[in-house]
Write an enzyme that holds these catalytic residues in place. Structure first.
Site, PDB file in Angstrom:
ATOM      1  N   HIS A   1       4.508   4.731  -3.364  1.00  0.00           N
ATOM      2  CA  HIS A   1       3.230   5.349  -3.715  1.00  0.00           C
ATOM      3  C   HIS A   1       2.304   4.343  -4.400  1.00  0.00           C
ATOM      4  CE1 HIS A   1       0.780   8.085  -6.429  1.00  0.00           C
ATOM      5  NE2 HIS A   1       0.530   8.574  -5.225  1.00  0.00           N
TER       6      HIS A   1
ATOM      7  N   ASP B   1      -4.354   4.230  -0.320  1.00  0.00           N
ATOM      8  CA  ASP B   1      -5.480   5.161  -0.438  1.00  0.00           C
ATOM      9  C   ASP B   1      -6.719   4.380  -0.014  1.00  0.00           C
ATOM     10  OD1 ASP B   1      -4.128   7.431  -1.620  1.00  0.00           O
ATOM     11  OD2 ASP B   1      -4.001   6.276  -3.477  1.00  0.00           O
TER      12      ASP B   1
ATOM     13  N   HIS C   1      -7.509   3.965  -5.187  1.00  0.00           N
ATOM     14  CA  HIS C   1      -7.311   5.408  -5.276  1.00  0.00           C
ATOM     15  C   HIS C   1      -8.598   6.164  -5.575  1.00  0.00           C
ATOM     16  CE1 HIS C   1      -6.371   9.242  -7.280  1.00  0.00           C
ATOM     17  NE2 HIS C   1      -5.421   9.315  -6.370  1.00  0.00           N
TER      18      HIS C   1
ATOM     19  N   GLU D   1      -4.213   6.943   3.486  1.00  0.00           N
ATOM     20  CA  GLU D   1      -4.789   8.264   3.191  1.00  0.00           C
ATOM     21  C   GLU D   1      -6.305   8.188   3.280  1.00  0.00           C
ATOM     22  OE1 GLU D   1      -3.768  10.035  -0.640  1.00  0.00           O
ATOM     23  OE2 GLU D   1      -5.446  11.439  -0.452  1.00  0.00           O
TER      24      GLU D   1
END
Ligand code: G3P
Ligand code: CA
Length: 334
Positions: free
Chosen positions: A54, A83, A96, A176
Site C-alpha cells: 500500500h 495512487d 495520494h 488507483e
C-alpha cells in the site's frame, strides 16, 4: 444457474491473472501452486493470497516514492500500489492527496503558489497547493521524503511512468484513479491517460501483461464503468468501498450491480465479515480489504495475526498493507 457459473469463471480468471504476476515477483507462479479442490463436484481453484504493498512499503519509507516501491519489491510484494494525480501539464504522478501539502516541502519551494478557497460557512479561508496547479517539472523540484524522515530528503514524487519502469517484470501494478471527477472538471480524462501510459509501456500487450499484471482500482464506480467500456473487460477492475458508500455497494443489490463492471471489491477492513466475503465470491467478485498496518492492528496481538484472520479465517483474496514484510504466506495459528 448459468449466470452463477459465468460469474464464478470470471473470479477464477481474475485470480489467475493476479497469480501469474506473483510468479514473476519471486514466488512460484499461481498456476503451479493452485491447490485444486473439489467443491460439490466442481473443481475450484484455491490460489495463493495476494500481497499489495500500500503506497509501497509505506510503513518504512515515504509513501509513493521510488524508495518505498523498491523496498516493497524487496519485501516480496505481489503488487505495488500507485495512487494517481494529474499535473498541470497532464502527466500522471503518484501521490495520494489532491494537494502537495502533507507529503512535500511545497512551502519552501513555492510559498506563494496556493489557491484560496473557503469552507463550510465561507468565513474560513483556506490555502491549498493543488497538484493540478503545478507542472511536472515543478513537482520534481519538491522533496517528497523529509516529512517522513531526514534520510529520505532526496526522494521525489514519481511519475506513473517511472513507477512502471521500476516495478515492471518484478511485480504487478495496482494504480488507483483518485478523484477522476475533479480532474474531469479540469479537462483531464484520467482513465484515458492511464490506459495510454499502460499502452506506452506495452502493458496492454498480453505476453508482457502476463509478467506484470495490472489491476485498476477506484472509489468511483463511474471511473470503473468508463474503464470497463474502454478495455472491454471487467476482470482487472476493483471497486473500493468506504463507510459512506457501503450502505449501497455492500448490499445484495449493490454487489450484484458491481459485478457487472468490476471483478472485485476493495472494502475498508472494518466493513468485512465472512458473510460479505461469501456473498461477493458467490457473485464471482474477489475481496481485497484496505488497509492493514502495524500502527493499527486492533484487538489482534500482532499485525501478522490480523492479516491471517482476514486471509485465512474470513477468506479474502488479497489485502493492502503498509507492512509487506509481515504478510503471512500461511495461516498463523496461535
Ligand atoms: O486503495 C486502497 C486504499 O489505498 C484506499 O484508501 O485512501 O489509502 O487510497 P487510500
Ligand atoms: Ca489507494
Amino acid at each position: 444457474m448459468r449466470k452463477a457459473k459465468e460469474m464464478s469463471l470470471t473470479r477464477r480468471t481474475f485470480l489467475q491473472a493476479l497469480g501469474t504476476g506473483a510468479g514473476i515477483a519471486g514466488a512460484a507462479a499461481l498456476t503451479s501452486t493452485l491447490a485444486q479442490r473439489r467443491d460439490k463436484g466442481r473443481v475450484t481453484a484455491a490460489p495463493r493470497k495476494i500481497l499489495i504493498a500500500h503506497r509501497g512499503a509505506s510503513a518504512y519509507a515515504p509513501e509513493h516514492t521510488l524508495e518505498s516501491y523498491s523496498l516493497a519489491l524487496k519485501q516480496g510484494a505481489d503488487f505495488v500500489e500507485q495512487d494517481l494525480q494529474i499535473s498541470r501539464d497532464g502527466q500522471l504522478v503518484c501521490l495520494h492527496d489532491l494537494t502537495l501539502e502533507r507529503t512535500t516541502n511545497f512551502k519552501d519551494v513555492f510559498p506563494q503558489r496556493f489557491r484560496e478557497g473557503t469552507v463550510d460557512d465561507k468565513s474560513i479561508s483556506t490555502r491549498h497547493w493543488y497538484v493540478s496547479d503545478f507542472t511536472l517539472k515543478e513537482i520534481k523540484q519538491l522533496d517528497a521524503g523529509s516529512w517522513f524522515a531526514p534520510k529520505f530528503k532526496d526522494a521525489r514524487v514519481p511519475t506513473f511512468h517511472e513507477a512502471v519502469d521500476l516495478v515492471k517484470g518484478k511485480a504487478g501494478l495496482y494504480p488507483e484513479t483518485k478523484e477522476p471527477e475533479v480532474y474531469g472538471q479540469l479537462g483531464f480524462n484520467m482513465e484515458r491517460l492511464l490506459l495510454k501510459d499502460l499502452q506506452k509501456n506495452r502493458l496492454g500487450n498480453r505476453s508482457l501483461a502476463r509478467h506484470t499484471p495490472v489491476i485498476i482500482q477506484s472509489f468511483s464506480a463511474e471511473s470503473l464503468k468508463t474503464l470497463f467500456g474502454l478495455v472491454g473487460s471487467k476482470s482487472s477492475l476493483v471497486l473500493l468501498v468506504n463507510e459512506s458508500v457501503a450502505p449501497y455497494w455492500l448490499t445484495a443489490k449493490g454487489l450484484a450491480e458491481a459485478s457487472k463492471f468490476a471483478g472485485g471489491i476493495g472494502p475498508a477492513k472494518t466493513l468485512i465479515d465472512k458473510n460479505l466475503v461469501q456473498q461477493a465470491h458467490d457473485l464471482g467478485l474477489t475481496v481485497t480489504p484496505y488497509t492493514v498496518r502495524q500502527s493499527d492492528h486492533g484487538p489482534f496481538k500482532t499485525l501478522s495475526a490480523e492479516m491471517s484472520y482476514f486471509l485465512y479465517d474470513l477468506g479474502v483474496d488479497a489485502l493492502f498493507t503498509d507492512n509487506p514484510d509481515l504478510f503471512p504466506r500461511s495461516r498463523i495459528t496461535n
